[in-house]
Design a protein around this motif. Structure first.
Motif, PDB file in Angstrom:
ATOM      1  N   ARG A  44      69.531  53.379  12.239  1.00 45.69           N
ATOM      2  CA  ARG A  44      70.529  54.315  11.698  1.00 45.69           C
ATOM      3  C   ARG A  44      69.888  55.415  10.863  1.00 45.69           C
ATOM      4  N   PHE A  45      68.985  55.046   9.958  1.00 42.93           N
ATOM      5  CA  PHE A  45      68.346  56.032   9.091  1.00 42.93           C
ATOM      6  C   PHE A  45      67.580  57.052   9.934  1.00 42.93           C
ATOM      7  N   TRP A  46      66.854  56.578  10.932  1.00 44.83           N
ATOM      8  CA  TRP A  46      66.087  57.470  11.803  1.00 44.83           C
ATOM      9  C   TRP A  46      67.005  58.458  12.515  1.00 44.83           C
ATOM     10  N   HIS A  47      68.118  57.974  13.060  1.00 41.09           N
ATOM     11  CA  HIS A  47      69.044  58.855  13.772  1.00 41.09           C
ATOM     12  C   HIS A  47      69.677  59.874  12.824  1.00 41.09           C
ATOM     13  N   LEU A  48      69.982  59.448  11.608  1.00 45.50           N
ATOM     14  CA  LEU A  48      70.536  60.386  10.628  1.00 45.50           C
ATOM     15  C   LEU A  48      69.505  61.439  10.240  1.00 45.50           C
ATOM     16  N   LEU A  49      68.270  61.008  10.047  1.00 45.30           N
ATOM     17  CA  LEU A  49      67.203  61.933   9.679  1.00 45.30           C
ATOM     18  C   LEU A  49      66.960  62.962  10.789  1.00 45.30           C
ATOM     19  N   THR A  50      66.846  62.494  12.024  1.00 44.79           N
ATOM     20  CA  THR A  50      66.624  63.441  13.123  1.00 44.79           C
ATOM     21  C   THR A  50      67.845  64.337  13.319  1.00 44.79           C
ATOM     22  N   GLY A  51      69.043  63.809  13.068  1.00 50.27           N
ATOM     23  CA  GLY A  51      70.253  64.625  13.143  1.00 50.27           C
ATOM     24  C   GLY A  51      70.265  65.705  12.088  1.00 50.27           C
ATOM     25  N   LEU A  52      69.773  65.380  10.902  1.00 48.18           N
ATOM     26  CA  LEU A  52      69.704  66.355   9.813  1.00 48.18           C
ATOM     27  C   LEU A  52      68.755  67.489  10.166  1.00 48.18           C
ATOM     28  N   VAL A  53      67.635  67.154  10.773  1.00 49.21           N
ATOM     29  CA  VAL A  53      66.651  68.166  11.164  1.00 49.21           C
ATOM     30  C   VAL A  53      67.186  69.013  12.324  1.00 49.21           C
ATOM     31  N   ALA A  54      67.733  68.350  13.347  1.00 49.14           N
ATOM     32  CA  ALA A  54      68.195  69.060  14.539  1.00 49.14           C
ATOM     33  C   ALA A  54      69.534  69.771  14.327  1.00 49.14           C
ATOM     34  N   HIS A  55      70.381  69.201  13.487  1.00 48.20           N
ATOM     35  CA  HIS A  55      71.734  69.748  13.270  1.00 48.20           C
ATOM     36  C   HIS A  55      72.041  69.755  11.772  1.00 48.20           C
ATOM     37  N   PRO A  56      71.444  70.676  11.005  1.00 46.50           N
ATOM     38  CA  PRO A  56      71.627  70.662   9.546  1.00 46.50           C
ATOM     39  C   PRO A  56      73.092  70.725   9.114  1.00 46.50           C
ATOM     40  N   GLY A  57      73.936  71.368   9.893  1.00 43.26           N
ATOM     41  CA  GLY A  57      75.350  71.458   9.540  1.00 43.26           C
ATOM     42  C   GLY A  57      76.139  70.207   9.867  1.00 43.26           C
ATOM     43  N   ASP A  58      75.569  69.333  10.674  1.00 38.97           N
ATOM     44  CA  ASP A  58      76.256  68.109  11.097  1.00 38.97           C
ATOM     45  C   ASP A  58      75.230  66.996  11.292  1.00 38.97           C
ATOM     46  N   PRO A  59      74.725  66.433  10.188  1.00 37.24           N
ATOM     47  CA  PRO A  59      73.654  65.435  10.310  1.00 37.24           C
ATOM     48  C   PRO A  59      74.052  64.174  11.060  1.00 37.24           C
ATOM     49  N   SER A  60      75.338  63.879  11.172  1.00 37.27           N
ATOM     50  CA  SER A  60      75.746  62.676  11.907  1.00 37.27           C
ATOM     51  C   SER A  60      75.690  62.890  13.419  1.00 37.27           C
ATOM     52  N   ALA A  61      75.422  64.118  13.862  1.00 42.19           N
ATOM     53  CA  ALA A  61      75.360  64.401  15.298  1.00 42.19           C
ATOM     54  C   ALA A  61      74.280  63.571  15.995  1.00 42.19           C
ATOM     55  N   GLY A  62      73.155  63.356  15.329  1.00 37.85           N
ATOM     56  CA  GLY A  62      72.089  62.548  15.929  1.00 37.85           C
ATOM     57  C   GLY A  62      72.536  61.123  16.164  1.00 37.85           C
ATOM     58  N   LEU A  63      73.255  60.572  15.206  1.00 40.08           N
ATOM     59  CA  LEU A  63      73.775  59.207  15.341  1.00 40.08           C
ATOM     60  C   LEU A  63      74.835  59.148  16.441  1.00 40.08           C
ATOM     61  N   ALA A  64      75.701  60.157  16.493  1.00 35.84           N
ATOM     62  CA  ALA A  64      76.740  60.199  17.528  1.00 35.84           C
ATOM     63  C   ALA A  64      76.112  60.293  18.915  1.00 35.84           C
ATOM     64  N   LYS A  65      75.100  61.139  19.060  1.00 33.94           N
ATOM     65  CA  LYS A  65      74.419  61.263  20.356  1.00 33.94           C
ATOM     66  C   LYS A  65      73.781  59.936  20.761  1.00 33.94           C
ATOM     67  N   ALA A  66      73.137  59.289  19.816  1.00 33.74           N
ATOM     68  CA  ALA A  66      72.484  58.012  20.108  1.00 33.74           C
ATOM     69  C   ALA A  66      73.518  56.978  20.560  1.00 33.74           C
ATOM     70  N   GLN A  67      74.674  56.946  19.905  1.00 30.92           N
ATOM     71  CA  GLN A  67      75.702  55.975  20.269  1.00 30.92           C
ATOM     72  C   GLN A  67      76.278  56.279  21.646  1.00 30.92           C
ATOM     73  N   VAL A  68      76.546  57.534  21.931  1.00 24.84           N
ATOM     74  CA  VAL A  68      77.079  57.905  23.244  1.00 24.84           C
ATOM     75  C   VAL A  68      76.080  57.537  24.335  1.00 24.84           C
ATOM     76  N   ARG A  69      74.829  57.855  24.123  1.00 22.27           N
ATOM     77  CA  ARG A  69      73.809  57.557  25.136  1.00 22.27           C
ATOM     78  C   ARG A  69      73.640  56.049  25.328  1.00 22.27           C
ATOM     79  N   ALA A  70      73.628  55.305  24.226  1.00 23.74           N
ATOM     80  CA  ALA A  70      73.458  53.851  24.332  1.00 23.74           C
ATOM     81  C   ALA A  70      74.669  53.213  25.010  1.00 23.74           C
ATOM     82  N   PHE A  71      75.863  53.493  24.522  1.00 20.75           N
ATOM     83  CA  PHE A  71      77.065  52.887  25.078  1.00 20.75           C
ATOM     84  C   PHE A  71      77.290  53.331  26.520  1.00 20.75           C
ATOM     85  N   GLY A  72      76.762  54.508  26.887  1.00 22.51           N
ATOM     86  CA  GLY A  72      76.864  54.987  28.261  1.00 22.51           C
ATOM     87  C   GLY A  72      76.110  54.113  29.246  1.00 22.51           C
ATOM     88  N   GLU A  73      75.240  53.240  28.736  1.00 26.65           N
ATOM     89  CA  GLU A  73      74.542  52.294  29.606  1.00 26.65           C
ATOM     90  C   GLU A  73      75.468  51.171  30.077  1.00 26.65           C
TER      91      GLU A  73
END
Length: 132
Positions: free
Chosen positions: A81-110
């Protein structure tokens, strides 16, 4: 992601919890919990939350093997979780939870098809496409 045909419907996974039932059961799940739960108590609560979400959004007869697979994926996401939030903060400063959301969508899509995934996470096809 291919578009979902208009006539495609979510499979019938039995009755769904109503919003009131879902909310009551979530509250009951956490009632009496210690202020600082053990790792095992926290894990049980997180699993219970996922089970209730599945019962509410997909249906109470959703297959156990697929529930277990979603739980394994969610557990893996929780550990990172911390890693996904951190990468989300870097990639999407306005929406740091985006990294976590992307990870969940990709994982659950399996485990879930696009229709099931959108229903479980309450996302439109456009939001799913953006998060994939």
């Amino acid at each position: 992601m291919a578009s979902i045909p208009q006539d495609r419907r979510l499979p019938d996974f039995g009755p769904k919890l109503t919003r009131d039932e879902y909310e009551r059961r979530i509250v009951a799940l956490h009632e009496g919990a210690p202020p600082l739960p053990s790792d095992e108590e926290e894990r049980r609560a997180r699993r219970g939350e996922l089970e209730l979400l599945i019962d509410y959004r997909l249906g109470q007869d959703f297959p156990q093997a697929r529930r277990d697979a979603l739980w394994r994926l969610q557990s893996g996401l929780d550990k990172r979780r911390f890693w996904h939030l951190l990468t989300g903060l870097v990639a999407h400063p306005g929406d740091p939870s985006a990294g976590l959301a992307k990870a969940q969508v990709r994982a659950f899509g399996e485990v879930l098809d696009s229709l099931e995934l959108g229903e479980l996470l309450e996302l439109t096809p456009e939001e799913l496409e953006r998060l994939r």
